[in-house]
Design a protein around this motif. Sequence first.
Motif, PDB file in Angstrom:
ATOM      1  N   MET A 143       0.858  -1.206   0.000  1.00  0.00           N
ATOM      2  CA  MET A 143       0.000   0.000   0.000  1.00  0.00           C
ATOM      3  C   MET A 143       0.887   1.248   0.000  1.00  0.00           C
ATOM      4  SD  MET A 143      -3.153   0.701  -0.291  1.00  0.00           S
ATOM      5  CE  MET A 143      -3.973  -0.827   0.196  1.00  0.00           C
ATOM      6  N   SER A 144       0.403   2.287  -0.647  1.00  0.00           N
ATOM      7  CA  SER A 144       1.216   3.487  -0.859  1.00  0.00           C
ATOM      8  C   SER A 144       1.458   4.258   0.429  1.00  0.00           C
ATOM      9  CB  SER A 144       0.515   4.404  -1.864  1.00  0.00           C
ATOM     10  OG  SER A 144      -0.691   4.905  -1.329  1.00  0.00           O
ATOM     11  N   LYS A 145       2.559   5.055   0.414  1.00  0.00           N
ATOM     12  CA  LYS A 145       2.860   5.952   1.516  1.00  0.00           C
ATOM     13  C   LYS A 145       2.103   7.264   1.315  1.00  0.00           C
ATOM     14  CE  LYS A 145       7.493   4.107   2.452  1.00  0.00           C
ATOM     15  NZ  LYS A 145       8.930   4.427   2.563  1.00  0.00           N
ATOM     16  N   LEU A 146       2.083   8.066   2.380  1.00  0.00           N
ATOM     17  CA  LEU A 146       1.393   9.353   2.327  1.00  0.00           C
ATOM     18  C   LEU A 146       2.133  10.321   1.402  1.00  0.00           C
ATOM     19  CD1 LEU A 146      -0.758  11.350   3.293  1.00  0.00           C
ATOM     20  CD2 LEU A 146       0.672  11.816   5.281  1.00  0.00           C
ATOM     21  N   LYS A 147       1.511  10.648   0.259  1.00  0.00           N
ATOM     22  CA  LYS A 147       2.069  11.617  -0.681  1.00  0.00           C
ATOM     23  C   LYS A 147       0.928  12.427  -1.260  1.00  0.00           C
ATOM     24  CE  LYS A 147       6.250   9.097  -2.054  1.00  0.00           C
ATOM     25  NZ  LYS A 147       7.016   8.532  -3.196  1.00  0.00           N
ATOM     26  N   LEU A 148       0.796  13.654  -0.788  1.00  0.00           N
ATOM     27  CA  LEU A 148      -0.311  14.510  -1.206  1.00  0.00           C
ATOM     28  C   LEU A 148      -0.287  14.778  -2.706  1.00  0.00           C
ATOM     29  CD1 LEU A 148      -2.756  16.202  -0.463  1.00  0.00           C
ATOM     30  CD2 LEU A 148      -1.211  18.079   0.115  1.00  0.00           C
ATOM     31  N   LYS A 149       0.899  14.878  -3.280  1.00  0.00           N
ATOM     32  CA  LYS A 149       0.997  15.183  -4.716  1.00  0.00           C
ATOM     33  C   LYS A 149       0.402  14.058  -5.561  1.00  0.00           C
ATOM     34  CE  LYS A 149       5.693  13.336  -5.291  1.00  0.00           C
ATOM     35  NZ  LYS A 149       7.085  13.656  -5.690  1.00  0.00           N
ATOM     36  N   ASN A 150       0.232  12.880  -4.970  1.00  0.00           N
ATOM     37  CA  ASN A 150      -0.334  11.742  -5.707  1.00  0.00           C
ATOM     38  C   ASN A 150      -1.857  11.679  -5.631  1.00  0.00           C
ATOM     39  OD1 ASN A 150       2.240  11.026  -6.314  1.00  0.00           O
ATOM     40  ND2 ASN A 150       2.339   9.244  -4.970  1.00  0.00           N
ATOM     41  N   PHE A 151      -2.467  12.552  -4.821  1.00  0.00           N
ATOM     42  CA  PHE A 151      -3.920  12.506  -4.656  1.00  0.00           C
ATOM     43  C   PHE A 151      -4.610  13.123  -5.879  1.00  0.00           C
ATOM     44  CE2 PHE A 151      -7.867  14.445  -2.663  1.00  0.00           C
ATOM     45  CZ  PHE A 151      -8.581  13.253  -2.701  1.00  0.00           C
ATOM     46  N   LYS A 152      -5.523  12.351  -6.492  1.00  0.00           N
ATOM     47  CA  LYS A 152      -6.197  12.768  -7.717  1.00  0.00           C
ATOM     48  C   LYS A 152      -7.706  12.498  -7.610  1.00  0.00           C
ATOM     49  CE  LYS A 152      -1.946  13.124  -9.205  1.00  0.00           C
ATOM     50  NZ  LYS A 152      -1.240  12.243 -10.097  1.00  0.00           N
ATOM     51  N   VAL A 153      -8.479  13.275  -8.371  1.00  0.00           N
ATOM     52  CA  VAL A 153      -9.928  13.069  -8.447  1.00  0.00           C
ATOM     53  C   VAL A 153     -10.373  13.182  -9.901  1.00  0.00           C
ATOM     54  CG1 VAL A 153     -12.224  13.856  -7.728  1.00  0.00           C
ATOM     55  CG2 VAL A 153     -10.286  14.091  -6.157  1.00  0.00           C
ATOM     56  N   ILE A 154     -11.183  12.236 -10.336  1.00  0.00           N
ATOM     57  CA  ILE A 154     -11.878  12.334 -11.620  1.00  0.00           C
ATOM     58  C   ILE A 154     -13.360  12.463 -11.297  1.00  0.00           C
ATOM     59  CG2 ILE A 154     -12.501  11.163 -13.770  1.00  0.00           C
ATOM     60  CD1 ILE A 154      -9.784   9.796 -13.705  1.00  0.00           C
ATOM     61  N   SER A 155     -13.979  13.538 -11.773  1.00  0.00           N
ATOM     62  CA  SER A 155     -15.358  13.850 -11.398  1.00  0.00           C
ATOM     63  C   SER A 155     -16.257  13.989 -12.616  1.00  0.00           C
ATOM     64  CB  SER A 155     -15.378  15.155 -10.584  1.00  0.00           C
ATOM     65  OG  SER A 155     -16.707  15.583 -10.360  1.00  0.00           O
ATOM     66  N   LEU A 156     -17.432  13.348 -12.536  1.00  0.00           N
ATOM     67  CA  LEU A 156     -18.490  13.526 -13.527  1.00  0.00           C
ATOM     68  C   LEU A 156     -19.754  13.835 -12.746  1.00  0.00           C
ATOM     69  CD1 LEU A 156     -16.944  10.479 -14.791  1.00  0.00           C
ATOM     70  CD2 LEU A 156     -17.636  11.996 -16.645  1.00  0.00           C
TER      71      LEU A 156
END
Length: 413
Positions: free
Chosen positions: A1-14
Amino acid sequence: MSKLKLKNFKVISLSHKNIDLKDLGRFVIEESDRVEQISSLKISSKIDEIFYLATCNRIEFYFATWKELNVNFLKQFFRNFNSSWNEEEISFAVHNADIFENKRAVEHFFRVASSLESLVIGEKEIFGQLRKAYNLFDENGLIGETLRFVMKAAVKTSKEVFSQTCIAQKPVSIVSLAFRQLKSLGLKNDSKFLIIGAGETNNLMAKYLQKHCFDNFSVFNRTLEKAESLAEKLNGKAHRLSELKNYTENFDVILTCTGSSEPIISKEIYSNLVKNSSSKKVIIDLAVPGDVESSVLEEFDVHYIDIKDLKNIAKSNMLERKEELETCEKIVAKNLKEFDKVYENRKIEIAMREVPQKIKEIKSTAVNTVFAKEIEELDENTKELFDKVLTYMEKKCISVPMVMAKTILKNAQ
């Protein structure tokens, strides 16, 4: 499981903001298939962690990945999401999706959790839907440290918005709006309801109906157990959804909201339902995509209420709540600033976790490799003393930075 990295947080929204609600149905996953399909999407798209949110006017993918959300990524993402889509359908998804990364993704997440992005601003249902979706994917091992960290902050923000403002003082959610429309038709309390689907939306609507003394219900659902559960709350009757086409008892209102990707009520089924009645019926269709085939509305005279009908009312409510929006925006902005500080502190905490192990590794390398020959030449008493000195130094080297880190964190707070 990934480590805490805010730059990796993404959202795809419809959502209702960028896509017609009838097209939103293309992105709906049947509830029973969600974990399996999103797990497959995580693997095929090489995503570290992910969860999927589906409401009556919003589909969102929250995930963590080092990859940039460019056109190539989005094309592959949607191709993995639904392998049966052709290039035109994939292109439609890519060009209609809103994307958010890093801090913009955090801000969007806070706003969604606080209902500031909802069709009806101030509706509390979104907070419950978000937590339910998060918990489902967390229980199935798809949530990691990044999503867990952002979710905790989003929950805090949402609670402050709802408790410190009047944004939700007069609930006007999709369900409550639908109920108000229904009440305006002047139905009698002995009106008979056919409830199709036993999910969260229909459960909420049923509470409204029961609270206002409606008491005649028949519940249809694919899973009989769920139909029985809702019917028991309403003192109604439970049926399998497959029995609907042969149902011959009279009714006044159909309330339908399923997760089906195809219409549930066809012209043939509706014809059979009303063959012994001449009165005008009410259909409340809260599903996305709609549960009622368009031919039913073309061929029969009905009072039809769906999410599109509620949009105009939602706009009116937006004006009423506009005064509260400024306060809500300030709360979100405050929490974003706090989030930055907490995130930096959290990174220090995580880094400090590694200190003890790193020091032990340095000690082991020194004893067993760098100075191994010299230590081997020492007599036993000197070796014992040397080991005591190293152990003492090791403990001090671990404790000093830990104490310093705690002081830094305390001062920052």
